[in-house]
Design a protein around this motif. Structure first.
Motif, short mmCIF file in Angstrom:
data_model
loop_
_atom_site.label_atom_id
_atom_site.label_comp_id
_atom_site.label_asym_id
_atom_site.label_seq_id
_atom_site.Cartn_x
_atom_site.Cartn_y
_atom_site.Cartn_z
N ARG A 51 11.96 -5.35 -98.62
CA ARG A 51 12.37 -4.01 -99.03
C ARG A 51 11.64 -2.98 -98.18
O ARG A 51 10.41 -3.01 -98.06
CB ARG A 51 12.04 -3.79 -100.52
CG ARG A 51 12.57 -2.46 -101.06
CD ARG A 51 12.51 -2.47 -102.58
NE ARG A 51 11.15 -2.57 -103.08
CZ ARG A 51 10.36 -1.51 -103.33
NH1 ARG A 51 10.82 -0.28 -103.12
NH2 ARG A 51 9.15 -1.68 -103.80
N ILE A 52 12.39 -2.06 -97.56
CA ILE A 52 11.79 -1.04 -96.70
C ILE A 52 11.92 0.36 -97.31
O ILE A 52 11.14 1.25 -96.95
CB ILE A 52 12.41 -1.07 -95.30
CG1 ILE A 52 13.93 -0.86 -95.37
CG2 ILE A 52 12.08 -2.37 -94.60
CD1 ILE A 52 14.60 -0.72 -94.01
N LEU A 53 12.89 0.55 -98.20
CA LEU A 53 13.04 1.79 -98.94
C LEU A 53 13.33 1.43 -100.39
O LEU A 53 13.41 0.25 -100.74
CB LEU A 53 14.16 2.66 -98.36
CG LEU A 53 13.95 3.18 -96.94
CD1 LEU A 53 15.21 3.87 -96.42
CD2 LEU A 53 12.76 4.13 -96.86
N LYS A 54 13.53 2.43 -101.24
CA LYS A 54 13.67 2.18 -102.67
C LYS A 54 14.80 1.21 -102.97
O LYS A 54 14.66 0.32 -103.81
CB LYS A 54 13.89 3.50 -103.41
CG LYS A 54 13.88 3.36 -104.92
CD LYS A 54 13.97 4.71 -105.59
CE LYS A 54 13.92 4.56 -107.12
NZ LYS A 54 14.02 5.87 -107.81
N HIS A 55 15.94 1.38 -102.33
CA HIS A 55 17.08 0.50 -102.59
C HIS A 55 17.61 -0.15 -101.31
O HIS A 55 18.79 -0.53 -101.25
CB HIS A 55 18.22 1.29 -103.26
CG HIS A 55 17.85 1.84 -104.60
ND1 HIS A 55 17.62 1.04 -105.70
CD2 HIS A 55 17.67 3.13 -105.02
CE1 HIS A 55 17.31 1.81 -106.74
NE2 HIS A 55 17.33 3.07 -106.35
N VAL A 56 16.77 -0.27 -100.31
CA VAL A 56 17.21 -0.78 -99.01
C VAL A 56 16.32 -1.95 -98.57
O VAL A 56 15.09 -1.86 -98.65
CB VAL A 56 17.18 0.32 -97.93
CG1 VAL A 56 17.61 -0.24 -96.58
CG2 VAL A 56 18.08 1.48 -98.33
N THR A 57 16.94 -3.04 -98.12
CA THR A 57 16.19 -4.18 -97.61
C THR A 57 16.70 -4.57 -96.23
O THR A 57 17.83 -4.25 -95.85
CB THR A 57 16.31 -5.41 -98.52
OG1 THR A 57 17.68 -5.83 -98.56
CG2 THR A 57 15.82 -5.12 -99.93
N ILE A 58 15.84 -5.27 -95.50
CA ILE A 58 16.24 -5.95 -94.27
C ILE A 58 16.25 -7.45 -94.57
O ILE A 58 15.29 -7.97 -95.15
CB ILE A 58 15.27 -5.65 -93.12
CG1 ILE A 58 15.40 -4.19 -92.68
CG2 ILE A 58 15.54 -6.56 -91.93
CD1 ILE A 58 14.45 -3.81 -91.56
N GLU A 59 17.33 -8.12 -94.20
CA GLU A 59 17.41 -9.57 -94.39
C GLU A 59 17.58 -10.27 -93.05
O GLU A 59 18.41 -9.86 -92.23
CB GLU A 59 18.57 -9.95 -95.31
CG GLU A 59 18.67 -11.46 -95.52
CD GLU A 59 19.77 -11.89 -96.48
OE1 GLU A 59 19.83 -13.09 -96.81
OE2 GLU A 59 20.58 -11.02 -96.89
N GLY A 60 16.82 -11.31 -92.84
CA GLY A 60 16.97 -12.16 -91.67
C GLY A 60 17.43 -13.55 -92.08
O GLY A 60 16.93 -14.11 -93.05
N ILE A 61 18.41 -14.09 -91.37
CA ILE A 61 18.96 -15.41 -91.67
C ILE A 61 19.00 -16.25 -90.40
O ILE A 61 19.46 -15.77 -89.35
CB ILE A 61 20.39 -15.31 -92.25
CG1 ILE A 61 20.42 -14.50 -93.55
CG2 ILE A 61 20.97 -16.71 -92.49
CD1 ILE A 61 21.83 -14.20 -94.04
#
Length: 203
Positions: A51-61
């Motif tokens: 999670r980088i912001l309140k409702h935002v994430t970065i996902e790596g696959i």
């Protein structure tokens, strides 16, 4: 077998969401396994969300079928609560890179020629639902991929189910963020008497 795999993903995920609706908790960092399926292959992969912001994430696959297709994906995702902040739906987009098989159809002979090891680049979209329960995040997603180079097929969709262990809880991440902010303010703060001295010194 492939046709049965996708419905099973939906059944398992929905059952988990119904059985454990009150035991969910939010997360800041989570990592685990992802199973994916489409008309070309089944893949097993690693997934991590931050999670980088309140409702935002970065996902790596990173995922592979250990035969013809291995791909890597980086996605930016927006999360929205459904029942509460603990049960979310999410959507996003990102970039993909990998080595994939490609099928070329000959319209004259109706022959399908398959090539392997093609270096591919593409754009991903993703949409899904997730819930965190018993310190584990369970998610079900659909991830369309649009090829930019290296593959004959422009579009491939993939259904995936992920199970991630919560490494850092949301409250812990927020607490560390507040602590860093306080330390920064304290470092930049001018002592009271020095401030008075500087102010009157300029006058």
């Amino acid at each position: 077998m492939k046709n049965r795999f996708i419905p099973r993903l939906f059944i398992v995920s929905i059952s988990l969401l119904i059985v454990f609706p009150l035991q969910a908790q939010r997360y800041g960092t989570a990592a685990g396994l992802r199973l994916g399926s489409n008309n070309y292959s089944r893949t097993v992969g690693l997934t991590a969300q931050q999670r980088i912001l309140k409702h935002v994430t970065i996902e790596g696959i990173v995922q592979s079928d250990f035969s013809r297709n291995t791909t890597m994906h980086l996605l930016l995702e927006q999360h929205k609560p459904i029942i509460s902040k603990r049960f979310n739906y999410y959507y996003g987009l990102g970039y993909s890179f990998g080595w994939e098989e490609s099928q070329v159809k000959n319209p004259d002979t109706r022959e399908i020629i398959t090539t392997y090891g093609n270096v591919t680049n593409g754009v991903d979209l993703i949409g899904g639902v997730e819930m965190t329960l018993l310190n584990t995040t369970i998610s079900l997603d659909y991830k369309p991929n649009f090829n930019m180079s290296g593959r004959q097929e422009f579009y491939r969709g993939q259904v995936g189910i992920s199970a991630r262990t919560v490494l850092v809880k949301s409250k812990t991440q927020n607490k560390k963020k507040r602590q860093r902010a306080r330390a920064k303010r304290k470092k930049n703060r001018t002592p009271f008497f020095e401030g008075i001295k500087e102010r009157f010194g300029r006058n």
